[in-house]
Each structure stands twice: as structure tokens, then as C-alpha cells.
Design an enzyme around this catalytic site. Structure first.
Site: not given
Length: 782
Positions: A14, A17, A81, A84, A481, A675, A679
Site C-alpha cells: 500500500c 509501505c 581449479c 580460477c 523549427d 530537431d 534548437d
């Protein structure tokens, strides 16, 4: 400020919480900020130092919740081993986001638990390779399996609920007059499994909440049902002859649990857009290796690999088509409903569904660098954030449960003071406890955000900043633009006037160093004329003015008339050049060693949907403007063609910002659509910045909204979904508050039984989530 880190949390039920977790995290000195989203069951933190993530995990564990990491399994070749094993474990443990590592030498497998938002499999592969081993294969869970696994606990809850309903039927039947009441022993035996098994999650949650000094919904449910259950147990065992309310405790527990079950199912549906994007991530790819096609895990694919995609398969990486032709369905990624034809040289994006042809593509971007991964990341970031109104909700949620406990206690005392027996006083207090629903209040905002941002993403609109939900309601003007936004961004050279071939070649060389669409157009023109475009040195771009460089020892520059005037470069006034100025296109002048040597005209066509986009904004009573660095005649011509209200040309980036600031100083609220790099300042200054997905990274980072498809028609759609999402938040808050405002007094006055109160509590959350789900029916109008 550090980068945000997402922590998926299990056990929250809830708003109380979520509030408890958020408050605890924000008290940690090792974190800069922390936000918790109950609809996503996720905390988004910004660590202040290296200890931040682990401190946050420990704090969440201390509250009785768990951070849910992603599990991965890899096969490592070359280990022999224990040494490793130790090296591999330490290398993996040092990677970002890794919480736990276990290596099995016998099987050659390494098991990792990591935070998905930080863990990078490519980084792991490189670390293992640096040790002299190799990551042969992986079996990390697929998005589809991850979604299924996420649902399993609630499938099991469904079985428990079914059993509880079966046990409730005999208890409820006497209330409906269907049978005579059962003996006390039988009522107890029917109610006990419900109280103990179904109620375990509420008792456990209450314990951790109270231990941490907080009270949440679990406390209300556990306290209310326990009061009814143990009060009945006392009367039965004492033989006092008092009323038994085993059916009330069992029915309330069952109804609330049923509501939570429906709530979780609805929460999964509100996040379905993100699930759909996640499911697009392929797990394997067919790669050309050692003179044959081999199927590899996607983590093993390298940049530059040659990949085959057969009909009906999903594009596994961002790449470029090197062989074949086919139509691709990109609807789930870009929102484009029509399949797109792709052939040699075209770019393709991860998650696109291949049509009837076989394609061979070169891998360009992998993993988190793909367009799909970036889209998912943006959507996740937005959904993990909070709308401005959530601050009010958080303040209310912080005092909600303590206030309800106080009201329930006052109700009990008041009834007893007025001379009523203990039983009706207790039932009234229990009803107050179980009708109060902080869940609906906590879900109201995030559920609408999940649904709204999700459906927007499916339609090709990425909302990055949730403040736009408020700002979108106030927009008065939308400025655009020109090049690449309202026009195609693919200009062509229509006429040239140069003194000689040397000047033409120098211009081609200069423009070949620029990425601007206008420069590329001239390079294409030069190539068609078989003019060599190389040899430029010391290239520089002058924002909003032009470009310059050194060609064969001479300074060359190309740009606008205003820039040349600023540099005192004289431009001839002969008839041919005057004719060029009358053309409806961009006029570019060229000079070498401060002397004019040529000019040329570029023309760009308006996008097919630009006129419709302006019309859609006008229908919403919004004014439109055009801000461009191009010549005034060109800008005014396009504005007339598209019926734009106001147009200004020959603007530098700073001038665009000034225009927006001036409008804002008059009390107007501005949206800016662009874009390009030029801009970016205007996008940042506007109340809402909207970037075209085909534009530059700088523009997209400066904007609150990104349009994946370069279609101006999506501007009106973006403002509309922002408005609708905000309205859903307001509606959800209304329902959340109205249940409590009306329900709590009715319960306090004894007008609601605990069973009805429990049903109302469960119903409120379901109504809020169902209302949010209605947003998923929205579609952008083109």
C-alpha cells in the site's frame, strides 16, 4: 548528480509501505534522493557514494521488504581449479549492480544476482576475457519468462483465495438465511485457516512495519480482523454467550485479499506497454561465423557481425541492411501502423518484425545502445518518477494510517461513553479500520502514469519529464523549427552561381565536413556533378551562421547573408544573383579569403502531415509560430502554405530563446518543437520542449517529450495524452478520497458492517486501477 538506479522491491502492499520505504531511504546520508513508486513496486535512488546502493538494500531489508535482483546464469570455459573460481568470482563481484556471485567449478557455471538497471553483460564478458577465460553461452531469463515468473506468486494467491472463498460460503450462508448458524467450533475451524494462512502476509507486514516505527495498511487489516476473530474466540471459550463474529473476520480477510489479487492483476496490465517492449528483445541471433550461419545468444553478438533475419523473425540488433529486401513491422517501437520497406543501405531497429523477405544486416548497436533499449529506459525512467500532485498525496499518506487508528480508537471510546455495549462499539471501530484504504490513494497517481506513459510510448511519444502533465494544460502557443521539423529535412540544390570550378570544389570540400542537412544536400549535388569533395582543414561550425575551414591554404566560409554582412563581405548585386534571392528556398553564400565566390539555393518540401498538424493545434485553440534561421521570404512562404499564425526568420539560437522569453514575460505558456543542435536552447527554455526522434541527441536530451516518428501530427497527440493522463490522476484521486471521506464516517456511526467495509476497501483500489486502464484505449490521431 549521480545516475539513477532502479531497485525492484517485493512485499509492499500500500501507499503506507511506499511512504515508509521512501522516508527511510531519504534519511540515508549515502543517497542523494530516493523515490518509491507503489504501482511499479520500485524505488529509484541516486547514490551519493559507493556505499549508497548497498545501504539502500540493507535499509529495505530492515523494513521487512526485499530488493528483487535479476538472476543470470553463464557458462565459463577455461576454469581448472579453485584459484580460477576465485578470480572469476572476484571479477564478477566488482561489476556494477552485482549483488551475489557463485561459481561452480564442476559445471563451469557462474550464477549472478544483479540489479538489471546496472548490470551489463558485455562488461562481464570483457572482464572474464581479460582473465583468460571465455563466456561460452548464457541462459539468462528471457523477458517473456520474466513476465511469467512475475505472475506466479499471484497465481498461487489465486489458489489460496479460491480455498478461502470455499471456506467462507458456510460462514456467510446463515447471514443470507440459507441455513441455520453453525456451532461455534465449526465456525472457528472454518475461520482459522483464513485468519492464519491468508492473513499471514498482513501479520508479517504489520510486524515489520511496527518494528520500524511505522503503521501501514497491513496494520489496519490485521488489527481489525484480529479484533473480530479473537473477540469471538474469547466469548466462545469463556462461554459468556456473547456474539460470534468469525464470519466477519473471515469475510473481511477474504474480500480484502481478493481485492489485492485483482489489484495486482490490474497493475500488471497498466504496465503492459513496457512488458510489450521488453518482449521485443530477442534472445538469439543467426550470425555468420567461420563460413556458416550459427545461432548465438544475443550477448555473444559483436558490433560489425553479419546477421541473417528470416521471414517472420524479429530484428535482433540495430543495424544496416547489406543484402535483401523486406517490409518491417515497427508498430510496437515507433507506433507506425504501416509496414516499412527496407533494402540495402537502410537502417533497421531491434524488435522490428520481419515480413516476407530474408535480410542480411550488419550489427551497428547492441544491448543497451540499441534504440529499443533506450526507449525502454526512457519509459522506465518516466514511470518511476512522480507527478507534481504526488507530493500532496505523499503528505496525506504519511498521516493517513495513524489518523485512521486514532479515529477507530475515538469511535470505540465514544460508543462506550454514550452507553452502548462493547460489541457494537467494537464492530464500529473494526469497520473504520477495514474501510480505510491507503492503497487506492497510493495507486491513484502511479497507475495513471503507468497507463498514460505506456500507451504514449506505443504511439511513438516518449514522455521524459512528468512536469509536462501540468504544463500541457496551460500551453497557449506552439513554436516550430523549420528544417527537419515541419519540412522533410532533405533539401536539394536547385540553382547555383559560382565564379569558377575551383570555388565549386572548395565549397563541396567544406560542406562534406558538416553533418547539417543543408550541407549534405550540397555534397550530394557535387557528387552528381562528379566534383571531388575532399581536402578541407580546420573545419568550424558557427551556430546559426554557417561553416568555415581551410582549403588549399585559403580560408573558405559558407553561410547566411546576415553573417557575411557582419563580416563585411560584399555580395554582388548583379541580375543573376538577384534572381536567386527571389527563389523560395535557402540562399547560401560562399567566400574565399573574405571575397565572395558563389551562391546557391536549397529548397526543402513540407512534410506530408505538417498542414494537418497545424490544423489539429488550431482546433485545440492553440496559436502556432515558426522560428527559423532561414531567410524571411522562405520562412514566410512556408508559414503561409501551412497557415501558421506567426513566423520569424533569420534567427540565431539565442534569438529563438529571446522570442520564447518575451512571450513568457507576457504570461504565455510555450511549447517548442525542434530537431537540431540549434534548437536545444529553445527546447530547454520553453515550458514544454518537444524533440523529433529523427533529430540530434542534444535536442532529445533538452526536451521533455520525444516523438519517435518524425511526424508533426504527433505534437497535438502528445499534448492530448498529457492532458488525459492528468485528468485520470485527478479522477483517481477523487475516487480514492471519496471512498474514505464517505466511508469512514459511515463506519464510525455504525452504518457499515465490517464485511461491507472490507468489500468497499477492496473495491476502491480496483476502481482506481480500472479507471487508469481506460487510458490504454487511446490512440493518436494522425
Amino acid at each position: 548528480m549521480s545516475n539513477p538506479v532502479a531497485l525492484d522491491i517485493t512485499g509492499m502492499h500500500c501507499a503506507g509501505c511506499a511512504r515508509k520505504v521512501e522516508r527511510t531511504l531519504n534519511e540515508l546520508s549515502s543517497l542523494e534522493t530516493a523515490e518509491v513508486n507503489i504501482a511499479l513496486n520500485r524505488a529509484t535512488i541516486r547514490p551519493a557514494n559507493a556505499k549508497g546502493i548497498q545501504d539502500a538494500i540493507n535499509a529495505i531489508d530492515g523494513l521487512g521488504y526485499k530488493v528483487q535482483p535479476q538472476s543470470y546464469e553463464f557458462v565459463v570455459e577455461g576454469m581448472h581449479c579453485a584459484s580460477c573460481v576465485s578470480k572469476v568470482e572476484h571479477a564478477a563481484a566488482d561489476l556494477s549492480g552485482v549483488l551475489k556471485v557463485s561459481v561452480n567449478l564442476a559445471t563451469g557455471k557462474v550464477y549472478i544476482e544483479a540489479l538489471e538497471s546496472l548490470f551489463d553483460q558485455t562488461e562481464l564478458r570483457n572482464s572474464i576475457k581479460a582473465l583468460g577465460y571465455s563466456l561460452a553461452s548464457t541462459s539468462a531469463p528471457s523477458p517473456e519468462n520474466d513476465i511469467k515468473e512475475h505472475k506466479k506468486p499471484w497465481l498461487q494467491s489465486g489458489y489460496l483465495l479460491l480455498a478461502a472463498i470455499v471456506l467462507c460460503i458456510p460462514l456467510v450462508s446463515p447471514m443470507l438465511g440459507l441455513v441455520h448458524p453453525f456451532p461455534a467450533l465449526e465456525q472457528f475451524l472454518l475461520a482459522l485457516p483464513i485468519q492464519a494462512v491468508l492473513g499471514y502476509r498482513f501479520y508479517r507486514g504489520s510486524y515489520h512495519a511496527l518494528k520500524s516505527g511505522y503503521a501501514n495498511m497491513d496494520v489496519l487489516v490485521a488489527l481489525g480482523t484480529s479484533a473480530a476473530f479473537f473477540y469471538s474466540l474469547y466469548h466462545w471459550l469463556a462461554g459468556s454467550g456473547g456474539g460470534l463474529y468469525f464470519e466477519s473476520s473471515a469475510l473481511v480477510m477474504t474480500l480484502i485479499s481478493l481485492g489485492k489479487w485483482f489489484e495486482e492483476r490490474a497493475k500488471r496490465k497498466t504496465a503492459s506497454a513496457l512488458d510489450a517492449l521488453l518482449s521485443l528483445k530477442p534472445q538469439k541471433a543467426r550470425v555468420w561465423k567461420e563460413d556458416s550461419w550459427s545461432e548465438l545468444a544475443i550477448a555473444e553478438v559483436q558490433q560489425g557481425d553479419r546477421i541473417q533475419v528470416r521471414p517472420g523473425e524479429t530484428i535482433p540488433v540495430d543495424g544496416k541492411v547489406i543484402k535483401g529486401e523486406s517490409e518491417l513491422d515497427e508498430a510496437l517501437i515507433t507506433g507506425e501502423s504501416e509496414p516499412q520497406l527496407r533494402s540495402s543501405g537502410d537502417k533497421v531497429i531491434t524488435g522490428s518484425m520481419n515480413g516476407s523477405g530474408t535480410l542480411e544486416i550488419e550489427a551497428i548497436a547492441l544491448g543497451k545502445d540499441t534504440a529499443l533499449s533506450k526507449i525502454i529506459h526512457l519509459v522506465e525512467q518516466a514511470q518511476a518518477g512522480k507527478a507534481p500532485v504526488q507530493q500532496l498525496v505523499d503528505r496525506v499518506s504519511a498521516i493517513f494510517v495513524p489518523a485512521v487508528l486514532a479515529i477507530a480508537f475515538i469511535t470505540l471510546i465514544t460508543w462506550l461513553t454514550l452507553g452502548y455495549d462493547f460489541e457494537p462499539a467494537l464492530l464500529a471501530a473494526v469497520s473504520v479500520l477495514v474501510i480505510a484504504c491507503p492503497c487506492a490513494l497510493g495507486l491513484a497517481t502511479p497507475a495513471a502514469l503507468l497507463a498514460g506513459t505506456g500507451v504514449a510510448a506505443r504511439q511513438g511519444i516518449l514522455i521524459r519529464d512528468l512536469n509536462v502533465l501540468e504544463a500541457a494544460q496551460k500551453i497557449d502557443w506552439v513554436f516550430f523549427d523549420k528544417t527537419g521539423t515541419l519540412t522533410r529535412g532533405q533539401p536539394t540544390v536547385t540553382e547555383t552561381y559560382f565564379k569558377d570550378e575551383h570555388a565549386l570544389a572548395a565549397t563541396a570540400a567544406l560542406q562534406s565536413s558538416s553533418e547539417h542537412p543543408l550541407a549534405k544536400a550540397f555534397v550530394t549535388y557535387a557528387a552528381d556533378q562528379q566534383i571531388k569533395a575532399t581536402g578541407i582543414e580546420s573545419f568550424k561550425a558557427r551556430a546559426g551562421k554557417g561553416v568555415e575551414g581551410i582549403y588549399q591554404g585559403q580560408t573558405i566560409m559558407a553561410g547566411s547573408q546576415s553573417w557575411f554582412k557582419e563580416l563585411s563581405i560584399r555580395i554582388p548585386e548583379d541580375a543573376r544573383l538577384q534572381a536567386l534571392t527571389q527563389r523560395p528556398g535557402s540562399l547560401v553564400h560562399v567566400a574565399m579569403n573574405q571575397q565572395w565566390v558563389g551562391s546557391y539555393v536549397l529548397e526543402d518540401q513540407a512534410r506530408d502531415d505538417s498542414a494537418g498538424a497545424i490544423k489539429a493545434l488550431h482546433e485545440r485553440q492553440l496559436k502556432t509560430g515558426l522560428l527559423s534561421g532561414d531567410r524571411n521570404p522562405v520562412v514566410e512562404s512556408l508559414a503561409f502554405e501551412l497557415s501558421i499564425d506567426n513566423a520569424k526568420g533569420e534567427l540565431l539560437p539565442a534569438d529563438k530563446v529571446s522570442v520564447i522569453k518575451e512571450a513568457q514575460s507576457q504570461g504565455l505558456h510555450i511549447a517548442m518543437v525542434g530537431d537540431g543542435i540549434n534548437d536545444a536552447p529553445a527546447l530547454a527554455q520553453a515550458d514544454i520542449g518537444i524533440a523529433m526522434g529523427s533529430g540530434t541527441d542534444v535536442a532529445r536530451e533538452s526536451a521533455a517529450i520525444t516523438l519517435i516518428r518524425p511526424q508533426p501530427a504527433l505534437v497535438a497527440a502528445a499534448l492530448e495524452i498529457c492532458r488525459l493522463t492528468r485528468n485520470k490522476i485527478k479522477q483517481n484521486l477523487f475516487w480514492a478520497f471519496i471512498f474514505n471521506i464517505i466511508g469512514i464516517p459511515l463506519a464510525a456511526f455504525g452504518l457499515l458492517s465490517p464485511a461491507i467495509a472490507g468489500a468497499a476497501m477492496a473495491c476502491s483500489s480496483v476502481i482506481v486501477l480500472t479507471n487508469a486502464l481506460l487510458l490504454q484505449r487511446w490512440k493518436a490521431r494522425n
